[in-house]
Design an enzyme around this catalytic site. Structure first.
Site, PDB file in Angstrom:
ATOM      1  N   ASP A   1       0.842  -1.202   0.000  1.00 46.03           N
ATOM      2  CA  ASP A   1       0.000   0.000   0.000  1.00 46.03           C
ATOM      3  C   ASP A   1       0.875   1.249   0.000  1.00 46.03           C
ATOM      4  O   ASP A   1       1.762   1.403   0.838  1.00 46.03           O
ATOM      5  CB  ASP A   1      -0.897   0.009   1.240  1.00 46.03           C
ATOM      6  CG  ASP A   1      -1.808   1.213   1.279  1.00 46.03           C
ATOM      7  OD1 ASP A   1      -2.951   1.107   0.801  1.00 46.03           O
ATOM      8  OD2 ASP A   1      -1.373   2.281   1.783  1.00 46.03           O
TER       9      ASP A   1
ATOM     10  N   TYR B   1       2.422  10.124  -0.154  1.00 45.79           N
ATOM     11  CA  TYR B   1       3.558   9.628   0.622  1.00 45.79           C
ATOM     12  C   TYR B   1       4.894   9.974  -0.037  1.00 45.79           C
ATOM     13  O   TYR B   1       5.950   9.784   0.578  1.00 45.79           O
ATOM     14  CB  TYR B   1       3.486   8.104   0.796  1.00 45.79           C
ATOM     15  CG  TYR B   1       2.249   7.580   1.481  1.00 45.79           C
ATOM     16  CD1 TYR B   1       1.371   8.421   2.167  1.00 45.79           C
ATOM     17  CD2 TYR B   1       1.956   6.217   1.437  1.00 45.79           C
ATOM     18  CE1 TYR B   1       0.233   7.922   2.777  1.00 45.79           C
ATOM     19  CE2 TYR B   1       0.814   5.704   2.060  1.00 45.79           C
ATOM     20  CZ  TYR B   1      -0.040   6.562   2.719  1.00 45.79           C
ATOM     21  OH  TYR B   1      -1.160   6.058   3.326  1.00 45.79           O
TER      22      TYR B   1
ATOM     23  N   LYS C   1      -3.033   5.957  -4.034  1.00 45.85           N
ATOM     24  CA  LYS C   1      -4.133   6.866  -3.735  1.00 45.85           C
ATOM     25  C   LYS C   1      -3.963   8.223  -4.417  1.00 45.85           C
ATOM     26  O   LYS C   1      -2.830   8.707  -4.591  1.00 45.85           O
ATOM     27  CB  LYS C   1      -4.231   7.088  -2.217  1.00 45.85           C
ATOM     28  CG  LYS C   1      -4.266   5.794  -1.411  1.00 45.85           C
ATOM     29  CD  LYS C   1      -4.247   6.051   0.080  1.00 45.85           C
ATOM     30  CE  LYS C   1      -3.963   4.783   0.854  1.00 45.85           C
ATOM     31  NZ  LYS C   1      -2.551   4.365   0.784  1.00 45.85           N
TER      32      LYS C   1
ATOM     33  N   HIS D   1      -7.860   9.455  -1.561  1.00 44.06           N
ATOM     34  CA  HIS D   1      -7.233   9.409  -0.248  1.00 44.06           C
ATOM     35  C   HIS D   1      -8.118  10.025   0.843  1.00 44.06           C
ATOM     36  O   HIS D   1      -8.219   9.480   1.948  1.00 44.06           O
ATOM     37  CB  HIS D   1      -5.881  10.122  -0.294  1.00 44.06           C
ATOM     38  CG  HIS D   1      -4.907   9.617   0.707  1.00 44.06           C
ATOM     39  ND1 HIS D   1      -3.550   9.695   0.541  1.00 44.06           N
ATOM     40  CD2 HIS D   1      -5.071   9.025   1.916  1.00 44.06           C
ATOM     41  CE1 HIS D   1      -2.926   9.166   1.585  1.00 44.06           C
ATOM     42  NE2 HIS D   1      -3.840   8.762   2.438  1.00 44.06           N
TER      43      HIS D   1
END
Length: 292
Positions: free
Chosen positions: A46, A51, A76, A106
């Protein structure tokens, strides 16, 4: 409850129950963590555009030597990209250098590039464009879903969508069990993915009396009990995060819990509720969140 190794999405795809989360996993570390996890049995990774590690995650997948078709990969859509999901999807595909098994919104919280709430854009319009992209490019995006959606937001989506989300990824742990929301999602055929299953860093749950008692009984680390909770819960998957080899490998140790033990863990939230990842930073308030 019997431990399940995977769940079946409403697309028919099988999603491994246990995955490796990569939030806060920095470039330079995350590629090795992903490769190590896959080489030691994980088949679910994931990540997210937000990120800032998609390229490294993609490299870790290749470095692992595990055939791509054996891996379930989630990423996401970032909040500032709600107005440009097509461009954002292309960027994620380029960085990951592979197709996406599951693409999530997200947060239902459009934001501007300078980090402010974009109150002039409706997240539902974003979802409709995600639907279009999914239907137009099934070879690039195998399923779409959401993250951090409460019942209020999910009900609005379901009243207006043509594609029912395959997954809703939310914070889940004994102090934030979201029992009512989980039941709602299961009724609608939406799988739940638990992030922050330990309650995030330095969580008080790791020292909770019920958790430590069960850890002693099963001769595992308290973290394994918290992760196992969701592997013993129907319609749920779980994505603990780590870049440390020892912890990545240890998190694979899932135990079968009794119905009574599961009930005791869930009841922790009745007296010790907390939420580790609050949405206030988005500028959209609490997004109609409910603990139970």
């Amino acid at each position: 409850m019997p431990v399940h190794e995977y769940v079946t999405l409403n697309t028919g795809a099988k999603m491994p129950t246990l995955g490796l989360g990569t939030w806060k996993s920095a470039p330079g570390e995350v590629e090795h963590a992903v490769a190590y996890a896959l080489q030691n049995g994980y088949r679910h990774i994931d990540t997210a555009a937000g990120y800032a590690n998609e390229a490294e995650v993609g490299k870790g997948i290749k470095d692992s030597g595990v055939p791509r078709e054996e891996i379930f990969l989630t990423t996401k859509l970032n909040n500032p990209d709600h107005r440009i999901p097509g461009e954002a999807l292309g960027d994620s595909l380029k960085k990951l250098d592979t197709y996406i098994d599951l693409w999530l919104m997200h947060w239902p919280a459009p934001m501007t590039s300078d980090g402010k709430a974009d109150k002039e854009h409706d997240w539902l319009d974003t979802w409709k464009e995600m639907e279009r992209l999914y239907q137009a490019h099934p070879d690039k995006v195998r399923a779409i879903g959401v993250s951090n959606f409460s019942n209020t937001f999910l009900k609005r989506l379901l009243e207006n969508c043509t594609v029912v989300p395959a997954v809703n990824q939310v914070e889940l742990h004994p102090s934030c069990p979201q029992t009512g929301h989980r039941k709602f999602c299961e009724e609608k055929g939406i799988v739940m993915t638990a992030y922050s299953p330990l309650g995030s860093d330095n969580s008080p749950l790791l020292k909770n009396e019920t958790v430590t008692e069960l850890a002693e009984k099963y001769k595992v680390h308290p973290a394994n009990i918290l992760i196992s909770l969701w592997a013993n819960t129907p319609n749920a998957t779980v994505i603990p995060k780590s870049v440390k080899e020892e912890r990545i490998k240890s998190n694979l140790n899932i135990v079968s819990l009794t119905d009574d033990e599961i009930s005791r863990l869930i009841k922790i939230g009745e007296t010790q509720p907390f939420r580790a990842c609050k949405p206030d930073w988005t500028g959209w308030g609490d997004l109609a969140f409910e603990y139970s």
